[in-house]
Design an enzyme around this catalytic site. Structure first.
Site, PDB file in Angstrom:
ATOM      1  N   GLU A 169       0.814  -1.968   0.283  1.00 42.09           N
ATOM      2  CA  GLU A 169       1.191  -2.748   2.139  1.00 42.09           C
ATOM      3  C   GLU A 169      -0.828  -3.427   2.396  1.00 42.09           C
ATOM      4  O   GLU A 169      -1.300  -2.799   1.521  1.00 42.09           O
ATOM      5  CB  GLU A 169       0.400  -1.528   3.562  1.00 42.09           C
ATOM      6  CG  GLU A 169       1.675  -1.122   4.506  1.00 42.09           C
ATOM      7  CD  GLU A 169       2.204  -2.120   4.984  1.00 42.09           C
ATOM      8  OE1 GLU A 169       2.234  -2.762   5.403  1.00 42.09           O
ATOM      9  OE2 GLU A 169       3.479  -1.511   5.569  1.00 42.09           O
ATOM     10  N   GLU A 221      -3.099  -5.630   4.361  1.00 41.63           N
ATOM     11  CA  GLU A 221      -2.810  -6.294   6.106  1.00 41.63           C
ATOM     12  C   GLU A 221      -4.634  -5.999   6.690  1.00 41.63           C
ATOM     13  O   GLU A 221      -5.247  -5.319   6.688  1.00 41.63           O
ATOM     14  CB  GLU A 221      -1.912  -5.026   6.472  1.00 41.63           C
ATOM     15  CG  GLU A 221      -0.812  -5.074   6.209  1.00 41.63           C
ATOM     16  CD  GLU A 221       0.436  -4.536   7.358  1.00 41.63           C
ATOM     17  OE1 GLU A 221       1.469  -4.434   7.151  1.00 41.63           O
ATOM     18  OE2 GLU A 221      -0.443  -3.350   8.193  1.00 41.63           O
ATOM     19  N   TRP A 269      -3.416   4.274   7.051  1.00 39.70           N
ATOM     20  CA  TRP A 269      -3.955   3.455   7.564  1.00 39.70           C
ATOM     21  C   TRP A 269      -4.716   4.480   9.176  1.00 39.70           C
ATOM     22  O   TRP A 269      -5.586   4.234  10.028  1.00 39.70           O
ATOM     23  CB  TRP A 269      -3.540   2.623   8.208  1.00 39.70           C
ATOM     24  CG  TRP A 269      -1.895   2.961   8.636  1.00 39.70           C
ATOM     25  CD1 TRP A 269      -1.655   3.090  10.508  1.00 39.70           C
ATOM     26  CD2 TRP A 269      -0.660   2.799   8.271  1.00 39.70           C
ATOM     27  NE1 TRP A 269      -0.527   3.136  10.628  1.00 39.70           N
ATOM     28  CE2 TRP A 269       0.367   2.960   8.926  1.00 39.70           C
ATOM     29  CE3 TRP A 269      -0.241   1.843   7.634  1.00 39.70           C
ATOM     30  CZ2 TRP A 269       1.327   3.159   8.696  1.00 39.70           C
ATOM     31  CZ3 TRP A 269       1.002   2.466   6.256  1.00 39.70           C
ATOM     32  CH2 TRP A 269       1.647   2.459   7.560  1.00 39.70           C
ATOM     33  N   GLU A 317       9.841  -0.585  19.869  1.00 38.65           N
ATOM     34  CA  GLU A 317       9.447   0.522  19.835  1.00 38.65           C
ATOM     35  C   GLU A 317       9.755   2.159  19.949  1.00 38.65           C
ATOM     36  O   GLU A 317      10.015   3.188  19.548  1.00 38.65           O
ATOM     37  CB  GLU A 317       8.480   0.817  18.506  1.00 38.65           C
ATOM     38  CG  GLU A 317       8.527  -0.076  17.892  1.00 38.65           C
ATOM     39  CD  GLU A 317       7.275  -0.078  16.632  1.00 38.65           C
ATOM     40  OE1 GLU A 317       7.041   1.465  16.119  1.00 38.65           O
ATOM     41  OE2 GLU A 317       6.953  -0.635  15.399  1.00 38.65           O
ATOM     42  N   HIS A 375      -0.992 -10.356   4.368  1.00 34.39           N
ATOM     43  CA  HIS A 375      -0.855 -10.925   5.241  1.00 34.39           C
ATOM     44  C   HIS A 375      -1.504 -10.523   7.087  1.00 34.39           C
ATOM     45  O   HIS A 375      -1.963  -9.001   7.025  1.00 34.39           O
ATOM     46  CB  HIS A 375       0.615 -10.616   5.753  1.00 34.39           C
ATOM     47  CG  HIS A 375       0.880  -9.054   5.619  1.00 34.39           C
ATOM     48  ND1 HIS A 375       1.271  -8.402   4.699  1.00 34.39           N
ATOM     49  CD2 HIS A 375       1.595  -8.871   6.698  1.00 34.39           C
ATOM     50  CE1 HIS A 375       1.760  -7.297   4.777  1.00 34.39           C
ATOM     51  NE2 HIS A 375       1.827  -6.931   5.932  1.00 34.39           N
ATOM     52  N   HIS A 430       3.456  -6.201  13.434  1.00 33.62           N
ATOM     53  CA  HIS A 430       3.351  -8.118  12.575  1.00 33.62           C
ATOM     54  C   HIS A 430       3.593  -9.352  13.917  1.00 33.62           C
ATOM     55  O   HIS A 430       4.415  -8.798  14.997  1.00 33.62           O
ATOM     56  CB  HIS A 430       4.173  -8.448  11.770  1.00 33.62           C
ATOM     57  CG  HIS A 430       4.058  -7.492  11.037  1.00 33.62           C
ATOM     58  ND1 HIS A 430       4.745  -6.307  10.215  1.00 33.62           N
ATOM     59  CD2 HIS A 430       2.917  -7.060   9.490  1.00 33.62           C
ATOM     60  CE1 HIS A 430       4.590  -5.823   9.341  1.00 33.62           C
ATOM     61  NE2 HIS A 430       3.726  -6.132   8.911  1.00 33.62           N
ATOM     62  N   TYR A 472      -6.711  -2.767   5.080  1.00 34.78           N
ATOM     63  CA  TYR A 472      -6.735  -2.319   4.702  1.00 34.78           C
ATOM     64  C   TYR A 472      -5.567  -1.939   3.419  1.00 34.78           C
ATOM     65  O   TYR A 472      -4.465  -3.505   3.843  1.00 34.78           O
ATOM     66  CB  TYR A 472      -5.896  -0.562   5.080  1.00 34.78           C
ATOM     67  CG  TYR A 472      -4.741  -0.636   4.970  1.00 34.78           C
ATOM     68  CD1 TYR A 472      -3.675  -0.109   4.799  1.00 34.78           C
ATOM     69  CD2 TYR A 472      -4.777  -1.156   7.104  1.00 34.78           C
ATOM     70  CE1 TYR A 472      -2.390  -0.165   5.216  1.00 34.78           C
ATOM     71  CE2 TYR A 472      -3.542  -1.641   6.589  1.00 34.78           C
ATOM     72  CZ  TYR A 472      -2.376  -0.571   6.509  1.00 34.78           C
ATOM     73  OH  TYR A 472      -1.079  -1.000   6.574  1.00 34.78           O
ATOM     74  N   CYS A 525       3.062   0.139  15.106  1.00 38.46           N
ATOM     75  CA  CYS A 525       2.111  -0.879  14.534  1.00 38.46           C
ATOM     76  C   CYS A 525       3.673  -2.207  14.381  1.00 38.46           C
ATOM     77  O   CYS A 525       4.393  -1.941  14.537  1.00 38.46           O
ATOM     78  CB  CYS A 525       1.867  -0.730  12.811  1.00 38.46           C
ATOM     79  SG  CYS A 525       1.045   1.067  12.603  1.00 38.46           S
ATOM     80  N   HIS A 531       7.325  -7.266   2.052  1.00 36.98           N
ATOM     81  CA  HIS A 531       6.652  -5.644   1.223  1.00 36.98           C
ATOM     82  C   HIS A 531       7.322  -5.072   0.219  1.00 36.98           C
ATOM     83  O   HIS A 531       8.686  -4.898  -0.192  1.00 36.98           O
ATOM     84  CB  HIS A 531       6.528  -5.028   2.220  1.00 36.98           C
ATOM     85  CG  HIS A 531       6.359  -4.767   3.879  1.00 36.98           C
ATOM     86  ND1 HIS A 531       7.090  -5.299   4.921  1.00 36.98           N
ATOM     87  CD2 HIS A 531       4.589  -4.696   4.218  1.00 36.98           C
ATOM     88  CE1 HIS A 531       5.416  -5.579   5.825  1.00 36.98           C
ATOM     89  NE2 HIS A 531       4.376  -4.945   5.824  1.00 36.98           N
TER      90      HIS A 531
END
Length: 187
Positions: free
Chosen positions: A116, A118, A163, A89, A34, A71, A106, A69, A27
């Site tokens: 961002e 993604e 997002w 989290e 990604h 990955h 987005y 969110c 980032h």
């Protein structure tokens, strides 16, 4: 918190994998496309969980967003990554995990210039128990009525992650049992 072992799956413009990169290094002002995911969590009363991103987050620090969110790691099925990130989290176990927006994508630039970029399938899930914040990930949380969230997103979209604003709009127009219970009322 990003560890040295965390990687992200890099994507071609058509969404096919093209390699991996260290999450800690991906980032920046030219973030490559990604794979990621977002999850919107509901409680037994139909309220939506929103969290405020920790101030140490690389992108959108201190911004209110969806529950979480993340990955997926290379070769990790996204539903498994959703479960993993819910635990990491929010110390939260999930039920009824559903893929709601498989093609969400987005690109957004935060105030620091960090991008961002993604392909970010969107999931919904039901919370089993109460979330427990992990300070490196989120600093606050709220359970909100979806109608109240829709009003806030409309009145002050700049106060939320881009997002979340886009996903909420798409979820409120979509069909589906969980979406209908939470987001169609908010439309």
């Amino acid at each position: 918190m990003v560890t040295a072992q965390e990687r992200v799956v890099l994507l071609n413009d058509d969404g096919t994998p093209r390699g991996v990169a260290q999450k800690a290094e991906v980032h920046h002002d030219r973030t490559p496309l990604h794979l990621a995911f977002s999850c919107h969590v509901l409680d037994e009363h139909g309220r939506v969980l929103i969290t405020r991103r920790a101030l140490g987050k690389r992108t959108w620090p201190g911004t209110w967003t969806n529950a979480f969110c993340g990955h997926p790691q290379p070769f990790e099925p996204i539903p498994d990554a959703v479960r993993r990130r819910a635990r990491e989290e929010l110390g939260l176990e999930l039920a009824d995990i559903r893929l709601e927006l498989p093609d969400f994508r987005y690109r957004a630039v935060d105030a620091s210039g960090t991008v961002e970029n993604e392909v970010c399938p969107v999931y919904t899930a039901r919370a089993l128990g109460d979330p427990v914040l992990v300070a490196a990930e989120a600093m606050e949380l709220r359970w909100v009525d979806p109608r109240d969230l829709a009003i806030a997103l409309t009145a002050a979209p700049w106060a939320f992650s881009p997002w979340l604003v886009s996903q909420a709009a798409e979820l409120s127009r979509a069909d589906g049992e969980i979406r209908a219970a939470a987001w169609q009322r908010a439309a």
